[in-house]
Design a protein around this motif. Structure first.
Motif, short mmCIF file in Angstrom:
data_model
loop_
_atom_site.label_atom_id
_atom_site.label_comp_id
_atom_site.label_asym_id
_atom_site.label_seq_id
_atom_site.Cartn_x
_atom_site.Cartn_y
_atom_site.Cartn_z
N GLU A 52 0.93 -1.05 -0.45
CA GLU A 52 -0.05 -0.07 -0.37
C GLU A 52 -0.01 1.29 -0.14
O GLU A 52 1.49 1.44 1.07
N THR A 53 0.79 1.74 -0.73
CA THR A 53 1.42 3.52 -0.73
C THR A 53 0.19 4.30 -0.82
O THR A 53 -0.65 4.63 -1.56
N GLY A 54 0.73 5.90 -0.15
CA GLY A 54 -0.53 7.17 -0.33
C GLY A 54 0.50 7.49 0.61
O GLY A 54 0.81 7.34 1.16
N GLU A 55 -1.56 8.07 1.31
CA GLU A 55 -1.03 8.39 2.27
C GLU A 55 -1.56 8.93 3.52
O GLU A 55 -3.35 8.53 3.21
N LEU A 56 -1.29 8.74 4.54
CA LEU A 56 -1.59 8.61 6.18
C LEU A 56 -2.62 9.89 6.42
O LEU A 56 -1.35 10.99 6.72
N SER A 57 -2.91 9.96 7.03
CA SER A 57 -3.70 10.90 8.36
C SER A 57 -4.38 11.01 9.04
O SER A 57 -4.70 10.14 9.50
N TYR A 58 -3.20 11.06 10.12
CA TYR A 58 -3.53 11.37 11.34
C TYR A 58 -4.00 12.58 11.67
O TYR A 58 -4.56 13.88 11.65
N ASN A 59 -4.77 11.91 13.07
CA ASN A 59 -6.11 12.65 14.37
C ASN A 59 -6.46 12.94 13.43
O ASN A 59 -6.89 14.36 13.38
N LEU A 60 -8.34 13.23 13.11
CA LEU A 60 -9.03 13.99 11.78
C LEU A 60 -9.96 13.83 13.50
O LEU A 60 -10.17 13.55 14.01
N ASP A 61 -10.06 15.29 12.44
CA ASP A 61 -11.35 16.05 13.91
C ASP A 61 -12.27 15.65 12.70
O ASP A 61 -12.93 15.13 12.72
N ALA A 62 -13.29 16.49 14.00
CA ALA A 62 -14.54 15.96 13.26
C ALA A 62 -14.99 16.48 12.03
O ALA A 62 -15.91 16.05 10.98
N ASP A 63 -14.38 17.11 11.44
CA ASP A 63 -14.88 17.58 9.99
C ASP A 63 -13.63 17.16 9.62
O ASP A 63 -13.98 17.68 7.94
N GLY A 64 -12.88 16.01 9.49
CA GLY A 64 -12.49 15.43 8.57
C GLY A 64 -10.85 15.69 8.48
O GLY A 64 -10.14 16.05 7.87
#
Lengths: 481, 302
Positions: free
Chosen positions: A359-371
């Motif tokens: 898997e390659t891509g972007e990891l987004s860490y700790n999303l808030d309620a609005d993403g």
């Protein structure tokens, strides 16, 4: 013989009343004679009627045997043909005339378990891997009802066959119906082609197409749990082709929505997940059969969410997501042996699969309620898993089996993210060893005892005991190889 | 890029699939007896493949890849029917992707459809074991049935391969004549068997019993497909003391344990019948199957 009867009756009567005969007057005698004559006449009439019926019956049977002789068959066959006509008439009478004749074949699988675990099954996770979000955990401790599968299938018409399979389960005390499979497949495509559309279990790998009641163990291999949320289920179309060769060669491809792991829920036209697979198989002599396969699954998940870690202040689980491309390769084999190919007595079945995912891509860490992510970075994962199992039927109805599971979390390149924030992605190689013994008094029932040592969770080995029954009611379609 | 690959693959498949099939008719027979019969009727116009051998239990076969591959390139499937092959043949046919041999098509033939079925159950319940709703499917051991199936099979081969009609007709005529002559011979030889009481391991022989007039006292299996337990066998031994059977009949593919146990205690011979072509070293074709069956039965009677 029958003609003698009235006379015999007269003699008997005369013998029975000798005194009366002597004592009686002429008038009395005349009356008696009249009565006797009347009696004889009545009997004669009945006898005549019976004789007529007998003659008619004889004539009929004679004509029947004449016909039989003419047809060049023997008399015994004539009798047989009469019986046959009767049998046909019987079966015609038995045949239901209602519309229910066309009802689909219905089958019901019931499954129940008694388990003993050391660790809490609700906190189950596979360390080192992004959670697949499927129902991968063991059932609850103690007694539990598994999924009951209700399946329907029938030919729709001369072109299509329809299949539907629902799983009836309980989730937090509420009954839920899950649509496992609802699809139509073609019956009349030319040249060995087959097409399936709807929701179906993907043809990749070996175990993926088998329903849980067909499994040789009570639960799925770890590799399937980690890579597909226990199995790859597609909403889409499948095209398969069997080569016209003596060696079995099957090629297939699927295009699917890809709304489930390793894909992600999506709001887009077209397909989000593609697969391609090839299976090759044959026999070795009378006693052995084999099949090998190679499959590829490709998806492009957008914002595939998962939970990991907890907020220091609130204690709530942190939400993260992954977007990018996911590619999985599966190599599978199965080998079956039975003396002379007769699996009634003894047989051996060895199967194994190796799965590898990049898997390659972007990891987004700790999303808030609005993403909106607190941090994000390019990330790469290269992970693999495999299992190997052997099941041996050592006498009719009794089988033993062992299975080994290995996962390698491999290299997780989280880019600029702090690995401490994503504890589940810390490097760890889960393993599991399983042994089972089962008893199947018939093809429709199975009782199984399974012992496992599950090290899916880092540092928390779980010794498990499973006692399970699986029963099939109603029409039960044949199983695949 | 990937979808292009799939398109290319599909194009390749279509090209390969369009390759012409071989000239001879490929016949896929579910059991050896119909394979043998198809060879008699089809002669060199057919390539016959038997999905099972005589030592396999025709109820329990796996839908192996090799069977699917064979079914894929067949023009005619000859099955027994009456649910004998229900555990595997439907999957093989469906997986083969061969539209010509699906049930209902001319390329799918069931032998049981042309003979009179025996032991049609009055009730169908799995509590009674492996019940076949259509009746007992082991129809091949009555030569009169073989003759009927031969007729129907020749007609079906003609339907599937009209070009070979003359050959099929001639082969059928030759086979029928030879078969009828053999039947006279068999029936004469089998005269001493008439009324002979026997036990059977599995209900495999009702048609044989019907033809020869054997008296089946019962089956060792308490229910079809269920192995007898010791209590059940002891019960049969008691019954054997009251009405003594001459022998125990067992098809070659079944487990010998139960029959041998009873045979030893009741001091009656266990006769292992070939049951189908290839079930014994002698049963090399249909004629030899009946020759050998009768020889073994008569030997058991002595």
């Amino acid at each position: 013989m029958a003609f003698l009867r009235p006379a015999a009756l007269c003699v008997a009567l005369a013998a029975a009343f000798p005194a009366a005969a002597f004592a009686a007057s002429d008038a009395d005698l005349k009356q008696l004679r009249d009565q006797l004559r009347e009696l004889r006449d009545t009997y004669q009439q009945r006898i005549d009627a019976l004789e007529q019926r007998l003659a008619a019956a004889e004539a009929r049977s004679a004509s029947a045997s004449t016909a039989a002789v003419e047809a060049g068959t023997t008399a015994s066959e004539a009798i047989r043909s009469v019986a046959e006509v009767r049998a046909t008439a019987d079966s015609a009478a038995r045949r239901p005339a209602s519309a229910s004749t066309f009802n689909p074949a219905v089958s019901l699988i019931i499954d129940s378990k008694l388990t003993r675990f050391q660790r809490d099954p609700s906190a189950y996770r596979i360390d080192g891997f992004i959670p697949s979000g499927g129902e991968i955990g063991p059932p609850r401790k103690g007694f539990s009802l598994g999924e009951s599968e209700l399946a329907f299938s029938a030919n729709v018409d001369h072109l299509f066959r329809g299949n539907a399979r629902f799983a009836l389960a309980e989730d937090d005390g509420a009954g839920v119906v899950e649509v496992e499979e609802v699809n139509v497949e073609t019956l009349a495509l030319p040249s060995g082609l087959k097409m399936k559309a709807g929701r179906f279990l993907s043809g990749v790998g070996y175990l993926n197409q088998q329903h849980p009641h067909e499994w040789d163990f009570s639960d799925a291999p770890l590799a399937y749990k980690a890579f597909f949320g226990y199995r790859l289920q597609n909403d889409g179309v499948q095209l398969r082709w069997v080569a016209p060769t003596e060696l079995f060669l099957e090629l297939g491809a699927e295009a699917a929505n890809g709304g489930k792991f390793p894909g992600a829920e999506r709001n887009a036209n077209g397909a989000g997940l593609w697969t391609a697979f090839a299976h090759l198989g044959g026999d070795i002599g009378e006693s052995s059969a084999w099949q090998v396969g190679l499959s590829h699954v490709r998806a492009n998940p957008r914002a595939r969410g998962f939970e990991d870690g907890a907020d220091h202040a609130t204690g709530a689980a942190l939400q993260h997501s992954f977007s990018g491309s996911s590619q999985t390769w599966i190599a599978d084999f199965v080998y079956k042996w039975a003396p002379n190919g007769n699996s009634r007595e003894r047989y051996l079945k060895v199967q194994g699969e190796y799965l590898q995912r990049r898997e390659t891509g972007e990891l987004s860490y700790n999303l808030d309620a609005d993403g909106v992510a607190a941090a994000s970075s390019a990330a790469r994962f290269r992970q693999s898993g495999s299992y190997l199992q052997a099941v041996y039927q050592f006498m009719p109805h009794w089988r033993v089996g062992v299975r080994g599971d290995w996962l390698r979390s491999g290299t997780a390149d989280l880019g600029g993210l702090d690995p401490a924030g994503l504890p589940i992605l810390a490097g760890y190689n889960p393993t599991r060893q399983t042994a089972m013994v089962d008893w199947s008094p018939s093809e429709f029932s199975r009782l199984r005892l399974q012992l496992a040592r599950d090290k899916s969770r880092n540092g928390e080995a779980d010794n498990q005991v499973w006692l399970q029954y699986v029963m099939s009611l109603g029409a039960h379609g044949a199983h695949k190889f | 890029m990937f979808s292009k690959l799939i398109l290319r693959l599909a194009a390749f498949l279509l090209i390969v699939a369009a390759l012409p099939a071989a000239a001879a008719v490929n016949v896929f027979a579910s059991v050896p007896e119909w394979a043998a019969l198809a060879r008699e009727i089809g002669g060199d116009k057919v390539n016959v493949f038997s999905a099972t051998n005589a030592l396999q239990d025709p109820h329990r076969i796996e839908a192996r890849p090799s069977l699917i591959a064979r079914a894929r390139s067949s023009q005619l499937v000859v099955a027994t029917g009456a649910e004998l092959e229900i555990g595997w043949l439907p999957v093989v046919l469906r997986e083969s992707g061969n539209a010509a041999i699906q049930p209902g098509q001319p390329g799918y033939f069931e032998a049981a459809s042309v003979v009179r079925m025996l032991e049609v159950p009055a009730r169908v319940d799995r509590a009674d074991g492996d019940v076949h709703a259509g009746g007992n499917p082991h129809i091949q051991l009555d030569p009169r049935n073989v003759l009927k199936v031969a007729d129907a099979l020749a007609a079906r081969l003609t339907l599937v391969d009209p070009a070979g009609a003359v050959v099929y007709k001639a082969n059928l005529a030759r086979f029928s004549e030879k078969w009828k002559a053999a039947m006279v011979r068999w029936e004469q030889a089998a005269a001493p068997l008439k009324g002979a009481p026997v036990w059977v391991q599995h209900r495999s022989f009702p048609y044989l019993a019907d033809w020869l007039g054997l008296k089946e006292l019962g089956a060792l299996e308490p229910k079809a497909g269920v192995e007898p337990g010791s209590a059940h066998l002891a019960g049969i031994l008691e019954r054997q003391k009251a009405t003594s059977a001459k022998m125990i009949l067992r098809p070659a593919y079944t487990r010998p344990t139960a029959s041998d146990w009873l045979g030893e205690r009741a001091r009656i011979p266990v006769v292992v019948l070939p049951f189908t072509v290839g079930g014994s070293a002698e049963a090399t074709d249909l004629f030899a199957l009946f020759d050998d069956t009768l020889r073994r039965l008569l030997a058991g009677l002595k």
